[in-house]
Design a protein around this motif. Sequence first.
Motif, short mmCIF file in Angstrom:
data_model
loop_
_atom_site.label_atom_id
_atom_site.label_comp_id
_atom_site.label_asym_id
_atom_site.label_seq_id
_atom_site.Cartn_x
_atom_site.Cartn_y
_atom_site.Cartn_z
N LEU A 153 0.82 -1.20 0.00
CA LEU A 153 0.00 0.00 0.00
C LEU A 153 0.86 1.26 0.00
O LEU A 153 0.53 2.25 -0.67
N PHE A 154 1.96 1.24 0.73
CA PHE A 154 2.87 2.39 0.73
C PHE A 154 3.45 2.60 -0.67
O PHE A 154 3.52 3.73 -1.17
N ASP A 155 3.87 1.51 -1.30
CA ASP A 155 4.45 1.61 -2.64
C ASP A 155 3.44 2.14 -3.65
O ASP A 155 3.77 2.96 -4.52
N LYS B 298 -2.90 9.90 3.26
CA LYS B 298 -2.59 9.51 1.88
C LYS B 298 -2.99 8.07 1.58
O LYS B 298 -3.36 7.73 0.46
N LEU B 299 -2.90 7.22 2.60
CA LEU B 299 -3.23 5.81 2.42
C LEU B 299 -4.73 5.56 2.39
O LEU B 299 -5.19 4.52 1.89
N THR B 300 -5.51 6.48 2.93
CA THR B 300 -6.97 6.31 3.01
C THR B 300 -7.61 6.51 1.64
O THR B 300 -7.35 7.49 0.95
N ASP B 301 -8.45 5.56 1.28
CA ASP B 301 -9.13 5.61 -0.02
C ASP B 301 -10.56 5.12 0.15
O ASP B 301 -10.83 3.91 0.18
N PRO B 302 -11.52 6.06 0.26
CA PRO B 302 -12.92 5.65 0.44
C PRO B 302 -13.43 4.79 -0.71
O PRO B 302 -14.31 3.93 -0.50
N GLY B 303 -12.87 4.99 -1.90
CA GLY B 303 -13.32 4.21 -3.05
C GLY B 303 -13.08 2.73 -2.91
O GLY B 303 -13.86 1.90 -3.40
N THR B 304 -11.98 2.36 -2.24
CA THR B 304 -11.66 0.95 -2.03
C THR B 304 -11.89 0.54 -0.57
O THR B 304 -11.53 -0.57 -0.18
N SER C 15 -5.43 -8.26 5.26
CA SER C 15 -6.11 -8.39 3.97
C SER C 15 -5.86 -7.19 3.06
O SER C 15 -6.40 -7.13 1.96
N GLY C 16 -5.07 -6.21 3.54
CA GLY C 16 -4.74 -5.06 2.71
C GLY C 16 -5.72 -3.92 2.79
O GLY C 16 -5.69 -3.01 1.94
N ARG C 17 -6.56 -3.89 3.81
CA ARG C 17 -7.56 -2.83 3.94
C ARG C 17 -7.15 -1.73 4.90
O ARG C 17 -7.82 -0.69 4.99
#
Length: 440
Positions: free
Chosen positions: A173-175, A197-203, A278-280
């Motif tokens: 996720l950082f990359d 920056k890591l937060t993404d409401p779309g996903t 799980s990558g969330r």
Amino acid sequence: MMTTWTGRRARLMAVASTALLLAACSGGTTDDGKDAAAGYDPSAAVTITWWTGQTMEAEKVAESLAAEYHTAHPNVTIKTSAGAPTTDDLLTKLSAGFAGDSYPDISYAFGSWAGELGASGRTQDITSFVNDPSFAWNEIPEAARLTATSAEGKVIGVPALVDNLAIIYNKKLFDAKGIAYPTKDWTWQDFRDAAKKLTDPGTNTYGTAYSVSGSEDTTWHLWPLLWQNGGKILDGKKPAFNSAAGVTALETLRAMAVDDKSMYLDQTDEKYMPLFASGRVGMVINGPWSLLDPLKTSKVSYGVSVLPGTNGDHQTISGPDLWVLFDHDNANQAGASRDFVKWLTSSGTDAKWNLAVGNLPLRTSEKSSPEFAAYVKEYPGGQEFFDNLANAKQARPTVAGYEAMSRNVGDAIAEVLQGAKQPQQALDDAAKKSEGALED
């Protein structure tokens, strides 16, 4: 392996009635200053009871160690059992045992219980024993030693397990966001910026996460921030966490949860690590038990770094668990239980115990052992958690009433992170609620 956060690490959630029962059991019981092991005959036939507090796999390791000790000391029989269905049930089982005079000689205990157990009047004072040079007490991290020591300076047990909190981050996720990995120079502002920056409401991906269950998992994550800002948990027996330092600490978390909406709020303590695996979730602040479950069985590529710092202070917190030794007015039982725990926590035996089941080693002398080399190879991030023990410079207070105070603070944090209260009001309310429990 030893149980994970949802079992072993959902610590300090014992209900208030248990603490009250412990207090009742201590009525009329005083420390007469006599050494419980005075007159101990090392050759006498004796049976001691050991409640290990472990899951089935680790319990089998404990049984094998008890058998190994018995082979070397055939006059000492060790009756080994988990002690209770889960580790969390041990405090209730111990308090009932005090009432019925059926408690063990040695029991596993969460460090947060130390104040309550010490106040029971049933524990041994092993201060002189551990301070003997042959014990090598100073090889055990200071925060763990402090947890085993009451406010009056009485050592009631020996650390059974050491740990600490650090950043665990998802490299993928950082990359993907082009964010540099956390470093030893990170500040809390760096942490906040990365979380945004890591937060993404779309996903439905969050930058970080925090427990708002109100348990000790909620509370103890605040203490490093409090300490880094120059605050303290108690002033004597009075709450001090609602100081300006405490407000600053809680505001740091509130800004991420409420203003940035970059923090996943876990109502249960049980969801945020699986979500990270799980990558969330991009970053979590958690301990080395996470390397066992769920990270070992996941495919996530992760790294570990020290906590963000305040003015260069990267203090963390250690939540050590203990082997608490109890007094049965029998010198041979007391002496044998001390000798066994000394052997169990020695560097040679600990390698067969903590390192064998995936925990950090108890003693600094184990860092050059082949068992530690195997541990850090099997559990990536283990070396970083071991090194981070040097940043655990303070301990939660070993006082009766910590359990109740912890619940009050946990509830306050949960209210703030969910936008129901402001930090000062919430911490003031928690301090007022805690006064009675701490003064008893």
